[in-house]
Write an enzyme that holds these catalytic residues in place. Sequence first.
Site, PDB file in Angstrom:
ATOM      1  N   LYS A  64       2.067   3.852  -2.592  1.00  0.00           N
ATOM      2  CA  LYS A  64       1.102   2.846  -2.678  1.00  0.00           C
ATOM      3  C   LYS A  64       0.644   2.633  -4.099  1.00  0.00           C
ATOM      4  O   LYS A  64      -0.524   3.152  -4.688  1.00  0.00           O
ATOM      5  CB  LYS A  64      -0.228   3.056  -1.880  1.00  0.00           C
ATOM      6  CG  LYS A  64       0.145   3.023  -0.311  1.00  0.00           C
ATOM      7  CD  LYS A  64      -1.029   3.271   0.535  1.00  0.00           C
ATOM      8  CE  LYS A  64      -0.723   3.368   2.153  1.00  0.00           C
ATOM      9  NZ  LYS A  64      -0.028   4.428   2.396  1.00  0.00           N
TER      10      LYS A  64
ATOM     11  N   ASP B 130       6.487   5.392   0.474  1.00  0.00           N
ATOM     12  CA  ASP B 130       5.237   4.675   0.648  1.00  0.00           C
ATOM     13  C   ASP B 130       4.107   5.694  -0.168  1.00  0.00           C
ATOM     14  O   ASP B 130       3.240   6.378   0.253  1.00  0.00           O
ATOM     15  CB  ASP B 130       4.781   5.191   2.249  1.00  0.00           C
ATOM     16  CG  ASP B 130       3.457   4.508   2.535  1.00  0.00           C
ATOM     17  OD1 ASP B 130       2.721   3.749   1.885  1.00  0.00           O
ATOM     18  OD2 ASP B 130       2.699   5.092   3.611  1.00  0.00           O
TER      19      ASP B 130
ATOM     20  N   THR C  40      -6.768   0.386   6.412  1.00  0.00           N
ATOM     21  CA  THR C  40      -7.486  -0.002   7.816  1.00  0.00           C
ATOM     22  C   THR C  40      -8.513   1.351   7.880  1.00  0.00           C
ATOM     23  O   THR C  40      -9.345   1.131   8.810  1.00  0.00           O
ATOM     24  CB  THR C  40      -6.608   0.112   8.691  1.00  0.00           C
ATOM     25  OG1 THR C  40      -5.402   1.261   8.684  1.00  0.00           O
ATOM     26  CG2 THR C  40      -5.462  -1.472   9.058  1.00  0.00           C
TER      27      THR C  40
ATOM     28  N   LYS D  36      10.238   7.004   6.663  1.00  0.00           N
ATOM     29  CA  LYS D  36       9.388   6.833   5.567  1.00  0.00           C
ATOM     30  C   LYS D  36       8.514   7.908   5.069  1.00  0.00           C
ATOM     31  O   LYS D  36       8.304   8.920   5.499  1.00  0.00           O
ATOM     32  CB  LYS D  36       7.932   5.938   6.276  1.00  0.00           C
ATOM     33  CG  LYS D  36       6.490   5.735   5.346  1.00  0.00           C
ATOM     34  CD  LYS D  36       5.514   4.694   5.772  1.00  0.00           C
ATOM     35  CE  LYS D  36       4.645   5.583   6.440  1.00  0.00           C
ATOM     36  NZ  LYS D  36       3.447   6.520   5.761  1.00  0.00           N
TER      37      LYS D  36
ATOM     38  N   ASP E   1       5.573  12.411   8.377  1.00  0.00           N
ATOM     39  CA  ASP E   1       4.307  12.831   7.717  1.00  0.00           C
ATOM     40  C   ASP E   1       4.155  14.423   7.921  1.00  0.00           C
ATOM     41  O   ASP E   1       3.527  14.917   8.920  1.00  0.00           O
ATOM     42  CB  ASP E   1       3.073  12.228   8.511  1.00  0.00           C
ATOM     43  CG  ASP E   1       2.972  10.719   8.324  1.00  0.00           C
ATOM     44  OD1 ASP E   1       3.235  10.421   7.087  1.00  0.00           O
ATOM     45  OD2 ASP E   1       2.339   9.804   9.195  1.00  0.00           O
TER      46      ASP E   1
ATOM     47  N   ASP F 182      -2.119   1.127 -10.584  1.00  0.00           N
ATOM     48  CA  ASP F 182      -2.261   1.263 -12.099  1.00  0.00           C
ATOM     49  C   ASP F 182      -2.233   0.363 -12.844  1.00  0.00           C
ATOM     50  O   ASP F 182      -2.079  -0.892 -12.464  1.00  0.00           O
ATOM     51  CB  ASP F 182      -1.307   2.574 -12.247  1.00  0.00           C
ATOM     52  CG  ASP F 182      -2.079   3.699 -13.311  1.00  0.00           C
ATOM     53  OD1 ASP F 182      -2.509   3.088 -14.422  1.00  0.00           O
ATOM     54  OD2 ASP F 182      -1.965   4.816 -13.076  1.00  0.00           O
TER      55      ASP F 182
ATOM     56  N   ARG G 282       3.491   9.830  14.997  1.00  0.00           N
ATOM     57  CA  ARG G 282       3.419  10.832  16.001  1.00  0.00           C
ATOM     58  C   ARG G 282       4.184  10.688  17.274  1.00  0.00           C
ATOM     59  O   ARG G 282       4.833  11.372  18.091  1.00  0.00           O
ATOM     60  CB  ARG G 282       2.097  11.270  16.146  1.00  0.00           C
ATOM     61  CG  ARG G 282       1.530  12.086  14.989  1.00  0.00           C
ATOM     62  CD  ARG G 282      -0.101  12.086  14.753  1.00  0.00           C
ATOM     63  NE  ARG G 282      -0.505  10.674  14.465  1.00  0.00           N
ATOM     64  CZ  ARG G 282      -1.770  10.468  14.504  1.00  0.00           C
ATOM     65  NH1 ARG G 282      -2.549  11.306  14.595  1.00  0.00           N
ATOM     66  NH2 ARG G 282      -2.038   9.067  14.054  1.00  0.00           N
TER      67      ARG G 282
END
Length: 239
Positions: free
Chosen positions: A70, A68, A127, A41, A19, A73, A218
């Site tokens: 997602k 990732d 989530t 990822k 990330d 469409d 993290r």
Amino acid sequence: MSAARSSRAEGPRVIVALDYAEAEAARALVGRLAPSQCRLKVGLELFTASGPALVAELADMGFDVFLDLKFHDIPNTVARACERAARLGVWMMNVHALGGPAMLRAARDVVERSAHRPLLVGVTLLTSHSRHELGQLGLTDDVDAEVERLAALAHEAGLDGVVCSAQEAPRLRTTFGTGFCLVTPGIRPSGVAAQDQSRVMTPHAAIQNGSDFLVVGRPVTQAADPAAALMAINAEIRA
Ligand code: C5P
């Protein structure tokens, strides 16, 4: 044996979430990790910043890459995007189960036809949605029931598994069996702060609950020694 099962048996269970906003930061972290210890990822932020070239670079370094993005469409558009992603050599990619059966089947069909067959998993409910927000979206069932219904759509369409919380894993494992791949974020090693994750589970407990792959961000990326943090997580999984 399905692709999901063979991959599970063979490689590391931890998927480190890159990330980052820039490729350089991601490369600095990856340089301290080994493909034998983790998969990687790449999500929306890093992909939007650095594009497919970085994904291909990581795959060329020998890492299994979970793209990732997602996708959600119309079936034709998602199928074409999945086809391009498969050509990057990714190991896993995902689509929203809320895209519906036709979209899920279209994605599965192109992935199955690709020369390098990645795993295709579905996202059930994010989530981050509160109960109130789900109601605003017209999803008024109990959250567990909504998750199971969306996981069933993914299963019926022939996807390899779903992304879910480790709390949901035991029920999904019972319903869909051992061949269905469960990918779980929200992992915190013993003694590590939960940060903004509201429902966390240790690596050991998540594996006990039936998770196949643990998405960890993290606790590794912000550790003083990321390689040591990853090694400790792998030890906790084996314990
Ligand atoms: O840093 P941390 O371990 O919390 O990162 C978890 C990763 O898993 C992030 O990339 C986050 O976007 C992702 N994720 C999540 N919860 C979900 C789906 C994905 O935390 N339900």
